[in-house]
Design a protein around this motif. Structure first.
Motif, PDB file in Angstrom:
ATOM      1  N   LEU A  79       8.764   9.220  -7.804  1.00 46.26           N
ATOM      2  CA  LEU A  79       8.760  10.578  -7.280  1.00 46.26           C
ATOM      3  C   LEU A  79       7.363  11.027  -6.875  1.00 46.26           C
ATOM      4  O   LEU A  79       7.171  11.658  -5.832  1.00 46.26           O
ATOM      5  CB  LEU A  79       9.339  11.540  -8.326  1.00 46.26           C
ATOM      6  N   LEU A  80       6.362  10.702  -7.694  1.00 48.67           N
ATOM      7  CA  LEU A  80       4.988  11.098  -7.390  1.00 48.67           C
ATOM      8  C   LEU A  80       4.440  10.350  -6.190  1.00 48.67           C
ATOM      9  O   LEU A  80       3.539  10.840  -5.504  1.00 48.67           O
ATOM     10  CB  LEU A  80       4.097  10.859  -8.607  1.00 48.67           C
ATOM     11  N   ASP A  81       4.966   9.174  -5.927  1.00 44.41           N
ATOM     12  CA  ASP A  81       4.482   8.338  -4.841  1.00 44.41           C
ATOM     13  C   ASP A  81       5.328   8.465  -3.591  1.00 44.41           C
ATOM     14  O   ASP A  81       5.163   7.701  -2.643  1.00 44.41           O
ATOM     15  CB  ASP A  81       4.480   6.869  -5.290  1.00 44.41           C
ATOM     16  N   ALA A  82       6.250   9.435  -3.575  1.00 48.14           N
ATOM     17  CA  ALA A  82       7.169   9.580  -2.448  1.00 48.14           C
ATOM     18  C   ALA A  82       6.862  10.845  -1.675  1.00 48.14           C
ATOM     19  O   ALA A  82       6.255  11.783  -2.190  1.00 48.14           O
ATOM     20  CB  ALA A  82       8.611   9.622  -2.950  1.00 48.14           C
ATOM     21  N   ASP A  83       7.293  10.879  -0.417  1.00 48.54           N
ATOM     22  CA  ASP A  83       7.225  12.094   0.376  1.00 48.54           C
ATOM     23  C   ASP A  83       8.323  13.037  -0.077  1.00 48.54           C
ATOM     24  O   ASP A  83       9.253  12.659  -0.782  1.00 48.54           O
ATOM     25  CB  ASP A  83       7.419  11.772   1.856  1.00 48.54           C
ATOM     26  N   GLU A  84       8.225  14.289   0.357  1.00 50.61           N
ATOM     27  CA  GLU A  84       9.201  15.307  -0.022  1.00 50.61           C
ATOM     28  C   GLU A  84      10.627  14.871   0.298  1.00 50.61           C
ATOM     29  O   GLU A  84      11.495  14.860  -0.554  1.00 50.61           O
ATOM     30  CB  GLU A  84       8.885  16.619   0.715  1.00 50.61           C
ATOM     31  N   GLN A  85      10.867  14.454   1.533  1.00 49.81           N
ATOM     32  CA  GLN A  85      12.224  14.073   1.932  1.00 49.81           C
ATOM     33  C   GLN A  85      12.669  12.810   1.219  1.00 49.81           C
ATOM     34  O   GLN A  85      13.785  12.711   0.730  1.00 49.81           O
ATOM     35  CB  GLN A  85      12.297  13.877   3.448  1.00 49.81           C
ATOM     36  N   ALA A  86      11.732  11.828   1.160  1.00 48.98           N
ATOM     37  CA  ALA A  86      12.074  10.587   0.479  1.00 48.98           C
ATOM     38  C   ALA A  86      12.336  10.846  -0.984  1.00 48.98           C
ATOM     39  O   ALA A  86      13.215  10.266  -1.606  1.00 48.98           O
ATOM     40  CB  ALA A  86      10.941   9.571   0.652  1.00 48.98           C
ATOM     41  N   GLY A  87      11.537  11.775  -1.556  1.00 45.19           N
ATOM     42  CA  GLY A  87      11.711  12.089  -2.960  1.00 45.19           C
ATOM     43  C   GLY A  87      13.060  12.707  -3.237  1.00 45.19           C
ATOM     44  O   GLY A  87      13.734  12.379  -4.211  1.00 45.19           O
ATOM     45  N   LEU A 111      -7.028  -1.114  -5.062  1.00 48.29           N
ATOM     46  CA  LEU A 111      -6.171   0.001  -5.480  1.00 48.29           C
ATOM     47  C   LEU A 111      -4.705  -0.421  -5.542  1.00 48.29           C
ATOM     48  O   LEU A 111      -3.907   0.202  -6.249  1.00 48.29           O
ATOM     49  CB  LEU A 111      -6.325   1.175  -4.510  1.00 48.29           C
ATOM     50  N   VAL A 112      -4.355  -1.476  -4.789  1.00 43.74           N
ATOM     51  CA  VAL A 112      -2.965  -1.946  -4.780  1.00 43.74           C
ATOM     52  C   VAL A 112      -2.569  -2.510  -6.147  1.00 43.74           C
ATOM     53  O   VAL A 112      -1.564  -2.071  -6.728  1.00 43.74           O
ATOM     54  CB  VAL A 112      -2.743  -2.980  -3.673  1.00 43.74           C
ATOM     55  N   PRO A 113      -3.312  -3.476  -6.713  1.00 44.55           N
ATOM     56  CA  PRO A 113      -2.947  -3.944  -8.051  1.00 44.55           C
ATOM     57  C   PRO A 113      -3.066  -2.851  -9.112  1.00 44.55           C
ATOM     58  O   PRO A 113      -2.308  -2.850 -10.086  1.00 44.55           O
ATOM     59  CB  PRO A 113      -3.931  -5.088  -8.327  1.00 44.55           C
ATOM     60  N   LEU A 114      -4.007  -1.910  -8.910  1.00 43.98           N
ATOM     61  CA  LEU A 114      -4.108  -0.803  -9.859  1.00 43.98           C
ATOM     62  C   LEU A 114      -2.831   0.032  -9.840  1.00 43.98           C
ATOM     63  O   LEU A 114      -2.325   0.429 -10.907  1.00 43.98           O
ATOM     64  CB  LEU A 114      -5.312   0.076  -9.511  1.00 43.98           C
ATOM     65  N   PHE A 167       0.863  -1.186   0.000  1.00 43.82           N
ATOM     66  CA  PHE A 167       0.000   0.000   0.000  1.00 43.82           C
ATOM     67  C   PHE A 167       0.894   1.228   0.000  1.00 43.82           C
ATOM     68  O   PHE A 167       1.517   1.552   1.016  1.00 43.82           O
ATOM     69  CB  PHE A 167      -0.910   0.003   1.227  1.00 43.82           C
ATOM     70  N   THR A 168       0.976   1.907  -1.125  1.00 48.53           N
ATOM     71  CA  THR A 168       1.858   3.065  -1.245  1.00 48.53           C
ATOM     72  C   THR A 168       1.094   4.349  -0.944  1.00 48.53           C
ATOM     73  O   THR A 168      -0.103   4.340  -0.625  1.00 48.53           O
ATOM     74  CB  THR A 168       2.434   3.151  -2.665  1.00 48.53           C
TER      75      THR A 168
END
Length: 525
Positions: A508-516, A490-493, A164-165
């Motif tokens: 990048l779109l699925d990451a937090d600011e710091q993680a990104g 939503l996970v397989p999607l 689950f992202t």
């Protein structure tokens, strides 16, 4: 606030700890959570000695009480009074106290939720159709569900949340926030559509609800102004929602000639129907007890997803938590609470997304970004005192029901609006949605704007919007009972999106600011 001030100076950041490692041994995840969190147990109480915690308690007490009253009232309607507001307040108080003392992530707030209330109503309808007693069936479904949840804990099932992202988390958070906003708005509009309509009451409803919302929002942002000294601005910002509730309640009481709705709770403590608190669970045949396993599986899926997704949102790297959490321990506590509540005919409670995220924000020190205007959390006062005090006060409120009835319902509607919008404004999903109406030359300097083409950003956001719309339609349809299963799809999607987007863009779109920013590496364009 430094790490040392928060009582966890030597701890790694929460996002640096893999809380969802699959241990390959029974109960391994649970014991790993216990060993990780036990050293912080003492500091969780010491770090609660703060004015910021007092402000959080004063705000969240009213928020949690409002939630119990709203969902308790709805449960009473759907079960014809067999489970009502008093039962919901008792479940919220007792369950909240147990969770504050025993959970791995006490910043999570438990409460009733819409999907659980809907399921309870459908279970009542089924019992009526087959002419079987509701409360014994309800109790057995809850007990079986509590057992199944504990089985999931022992088998480390929470490790599945790795799949689950942020894509799923944000859709879920925005959905719950919109539910709060829509329900509050519907309650404000209803006096204007009532027949016969009382114009004075309708206008007072609008004034109290919007007044509470606007005051709470203005006070909360007062810290960012340049007026008076910073210490006073911090006080106003921390206690803003509580001050708003007090002011609008005083305003309503000063105009007794205008009738407004009182909080729908009884004058005296007791079950809604006057029944004994303990349910006679063995008044139904054995085969029916076993048959309760079927609906119990659906309840288990609902509680599992609701609890773990909200926990993921609370433990988000953007919250800069230092003490970490523990999905397996938290789920185990919810399983025990579910079984115990069922035996007494009390509503099932689980992690409440909007309340949990507002709890984190109320304990946070923030900094406003000069370019985007968005607020970033610097540190959070992680503690057990605030959730414990909130639910002790809710328990005490059971003996002050006449006093609680003095708070106009419309004020609580305004608080719901404030919390819904506060949750909405804390998601990248909503920020990306606003980019559709923003000049591209004025886009904020976020990690995804810097490295992802704007057309890709809009397409990703559009996919989330479509998922949100589908979930909303399904929630309101006859198939609403299967709502948690649709969330799981939503996970397989999200995995399928790898076929339509470049992996580096999705990362990048699925990451937090710091993680990104930390994961740029070869992804810089």
């Amino acid at each position: 606030m430094s790490g040392k001030r928060n009582g966890a100076s030597d701890a790694p950041q929460a996002h640096e700890i893999d809380l969802l490692t699959y241990t390959r041994r029974l109960g391994g995840g649970f014991w790993a959570d216990v060993q990780r969190k036990l050293p912080f147990y003492g500091s969780d109480f010491k770090d609660g000695l703060s004015s910021k915690v007092v402000a959080s308690v004063s705000f969240l007490f009213f928020a949690c009480l409002a939630n119990a009253i709203a969902f308790g009232g709805l449960t009473s309607v759907m079960t014809h009074g067999e489970v009502g507001i008093v039962e919901m307040i008792v479940a919220t108080a007792v369950g909240g106290i147990l969770f504050a003392l025993l959970s791995a992530q006490p910043l999570t707030i438990l409460g009733g939720t819409g999907p659980i209330v809907i399921f309870t109503g459908l279970l009542y309808t089924m019992c009526q159709r087959f002419n079987i007693p509701f409360l014994p069936i309800y109790a057995w479904v809850g007990v079986w569900s509590g057992i199944l949840i504990l089985v999931l804990v022992v088998t480390n099932a929470s490790a599945l949340m790795k799949f689950f992202t942020r894509f799923v988390d944000e859709i879920f958070a925005v959905l719950i926030a919109i539910i709060f906003i829509v329900e509050a708005a519907r309650s404000v509009v209803s006096p204007f559509t009532a027949s016969p309509r009382n114009d004075a009451t309708a206008l007072m409803t609008l004034v109290l609800a919007l007044g509470t919302f606007l005051l709470a929002r203005s006070f909360k942002t007062f810290l960012q102004t340049r007026y008076v000294q910073r210490r006073f601005r911090e006080f106003v910002a921390d206690f803003g929602p509580t001050i708003a509730i007090a002011l609008m309640t005083i305003f309503a009481l000063s105009l007794p000639e205008v009738k407004v709705a009182d909080v729908a709770i009884p004058e005296h403590f007791g079950t809604t129907t006057g029944r004994p608190w303990l349910v006679d669970m063995f008044s139904v045949p054995v085969w029916l007890i076993i048959a309760c396993l079927g609906p119990a599986i659906l309840v288990t899926v609902l509680l599992f997803l609701d609890q773990n997704i909200t926990t993921r949102l609370v433990n988000s790297p953007s919250h800069a938590l230092r003490k970490g959490g523990g999905y397996h321990v938290d789920l185990a506590v919810v399983g025990v609470i579910t079984a115990v509540c069922s035996v007494f005919g009390l509503p099932w409670i689980v992690a409440a997304t909007v309340h949990s995220l507002n709890h984190v924000k109320s304990l946070a020190d923030t900094k406003r970004d000069d370019d985007s205007g968005a607020e970033h959390i610097l540190t959070v006062r992680e503690n057990r005192v605030s959730p414990l005090a909130i639910h002790i006060l809710i328990a005490v409120s059971l003996f002050m029901l006449p006093l609680i009835k003095q708070i106009p319902t419309e004020v609580l509607f305004g608080l719901f609006l404030f919390m819904g919008f506060a949750t909405l404004n804390g998601t990248d999903f909503y920020e990306r949605l606003k980019l559709w109406l923003t000049d591209r030359n004025l886009y904020p300097d976020t990690h995804y704007v810097r490295h992802v083409p704007w057309k890709v950003i809009h397409l990703f956001t559009l996919v989330q919007v479509l998922c949100l719309v589908v979930l909303w339609i399904l929630k309101s349809s006859p198939a609403g009972i299967l709502f948690p299963l649709f969330i799981a799809t939503l996970v397989p999607l999200r995995l399928l999106l790898n076929k339509w987007f470049q992996p580096e863009h999705l990362a990048l779109l699925d990451a937090d600011e710091q993680a990104g920013d930390d994961s740029m590496g070869d992804f810089r364009l």
